[in-house]
Design a protein around this motif. Structure first.
Motif, short mmCIF file in Angstrom:
data_model
loop_
_atom_site.label_atom_id
_atom_site.label_comp_id
_atom_site.label_asym_id
_atom_site.label_seq_id
_atom_site.Cartn_x
_atom_site.Cartn_y
_atom_site.Cartn_z
N UNK A 76 0.85 -1.19 0.00
CA UNK A 76 0.00 0.00 0.00
C UNK A 76 0.89 1.23 0.00
N UNK A 77 0.48 2.24 -0.75
CA UNK A 77 1.29 3.45 -0.89
C UNK A 77 0.39 4.68 -0.81
N UNK A 78 0.91 5.72 -0.18
CA UNK A 78 0.15 6.97 -0.08
C UNK A 78 0.82 8.05 -0.92
N UNK A 79 0.09 8.58 -1.88
CA UNK A 79 0.56 9.71 -2.68
C UNK A 79 -0.05 10.98 -2.11
N UNK A 80 0.77 12.00 -1.92
CA UNK A 80 0.31 13.27 -1.37
C UNK A 80 0.73 14.42 -2.26
N UNK A 81 -0.21 15.32 -2.54
CA UNK A 81 0.07 16.55 -3.27
C UNK A 81 -0.08 17.73 -2.31
N UNK A 82 0.91 18.60 -2.29
CA UNK A 82 0.86 19.81 -1.47
C UNK A 82 0.82 21.01 -2.40
N UNK A 83 -0.21 21.84 -2.25
CA UNK A 83 -0.43 22.99 -3.13
C UNK A 83 -0.33 24.27 -2.32
N UNK A 84 0.44 25.20 -2.82
CA UNK A 84 0.53 26.53 -2.20
C UNK A 84 -0.48 27.46 -2.86
N UNK B 119 -3.81 17.04 -0.50
CA UNK B 119 -4.70 15.90 -0.65
C UNK B 119 -3.87 14.65 -0.79
N UNK B 120 -4.39 13.53 -0.34
CA UNK B 120 -3.65 12.27 -0.46
C UNK B 120 -4.63 11.12 -0.65
N UNK B 121 -4.11 10.01 -1.12
CA UNK B 121 -4.91 8.80 -1.29
C UNK B 121 -3.98 7.59 -1.17
N UNK B 122 -4.51 6.54 -0.58
CA UNK B 122 -3.76 5.28 -0.44
C UNK B 122 -4.24 4.31 -1.51
N UNK B 123 -3.32 3.78 -2.27
CA UNK B 123 -3.62 2.76 -3.28
C UNK B 123 -2.87 1.48 -2.94
N UNK B 124 -3.34 0.38 -3.48
CA UNK B 124 -2.67 -0.91 -3.30
C UNK B 124 -2.20 -1.41 -4.66
N UNK B 125 -0.94 -1.76 -4.72
CA UNK B 125 -0.35 -2.27 -5.96
C UNK B 125 0.03 -3.74 -5.78
N UNK B 126 -0.28 -4.54 -6.77
CA UNK B 126 0.10 -5.95 -6.76
C UNK B 126 0.85 -6.25 -8.04
N UNK B 127 2.04 -6.81 -7.89
CA UNK B 127 2.84 -7.23 -9.05
C UNK B 127 3.01 -8.75 -9.00
N UNK B 128 2.74 -9.39 -10.13
CA UNK B 128 2.84 -10.84 -10.24
C UNK B 128 3.87 -11.19 -11.31
N UNK B 129 4.91 -11.89 -10.89
CA UNK B 129 5.96 -12.31 -11.83
C UNK B 129 5.76 -13.78 -12.19
N UNK B 130 5.75 -14.07 -13.48
CA UNK B 130 5.62 -15.44 -13.96
C UNK B 130 6.83 -15.78 -14.82
N UNK B 131 7.45 -16.91 -14.53
CA UNK B 131 8.63 -17.33 -15.28
C UNK B 131 8.68 -18.85 -15.35
#
Length: 232
Positions: free
Chosen positions: A30-38, A46-58
């Motif tokens: 899970x990762x939180x991206x934040x933007x700060x505006x002057x 503002x910020x939001x938490x997203x979830x990333x899933x990476x699947x490696x197949x070999x």
């Protein structure tokens, strides 16, 4: 009975060879991206938490087109109310550049490409401390958009991160973009609360198809609902 037993033994051996000849590994965070505006009225963020899933197949028995790493993201765009009724959105995808998509933000933020392998990249990522914001370099910034009329999806337009003045007026600038690994849950309902017209299915563009070459399509056709929100 001997034939059946022999068949079963051969099948077990085949499955064992198949397992040894193919491998699938999954990494999620899970990762939180934040933007700060002057702004002239003070700093907004503002910020939001997203979830990333990476699947490696070999593996030698895996078809070449099925090998590699597949990525998916769950969550929603960051939304910042820069001024009353004026919103800025940092999209999950849609720029046409993979390095600006939510599934790739960690690479420039944590310089993962310096690792000597995909496994090394994931080990470096998972060793990061939780809730410790780091700058997201400009080359990895997500695509920014706004709406001239927040109730009309076809009024979407792209925002130059280095020229927020052109959209929001004098004294407004993008002060910081940060990313952090977190254990917090994926953000929900913030984008829907602002964009009440969002559909359930995430793939359509923000305005109807007009026909003709893609190069001539209006910007509202190029931005997808899935660039704003992704649900499981």
């Amino acid at each position: 009975m001997k034939v059946v037993a022999g068949y079963r033994t051969a099948l077990v051996l085949f499955l064992a060879v198949l397992a040894l000849s193919s491998c699938t590994s999954e990494t999620s965070w899970n990762q939180r991206l934040t933007l700060v505006i002057e702004t002239p009225q003070g700093e907004v963020r503002g910020s939001a938490v997203t979830r990333v899933t990476k699947t490696e197949t070999s593996g030698s028995l895996v078809l070449p087109e099925a090998r590699g790493v597949r990525s998916k993201v769950e969550g929603e765009a960051v939304v910042v109310e820069v001024a009353p009724g004026k919103f800025l959105f940092a999209l999950l995808s849609g720029s046409g550049e993979e390095k600006r998509d939510a599934t790739h933000w960690v690479y420039p933020a944590y310089r993962l490409s310096e690792a000597d392998s995909y496994g090394g990249e994931m080990m470096k990522l998972l060793s990061q401390p939780y809730d410790a914001p780091v700058p997201l370099p400009p080359e990895g910034w997500p695509m920014l958009v706004t709406f001239d009329d927040i109730s009309k999806p076809e009024t979407v337009r792209r925002v130059n991160p280095e020229d927020l003045v052109a959209v929001f007026g004098e004294g407004v600038r993008l002060k910081a973009v940060t990313l952090e690994i977190t254990e917090e849950a994926v953000t929900v309902e913030r984008v829907e609360g602002v964009l009440t017209w969002l559909g359930v299915y995430p793939e359509p563009g923000l305005c109807p198809a007009t026909g003709g070459p893609l190069a001539d399509a209006p910007f509202c056709r190029l931005v997808k609902m899935g660039d704003l929100i992704r649900r499981p």
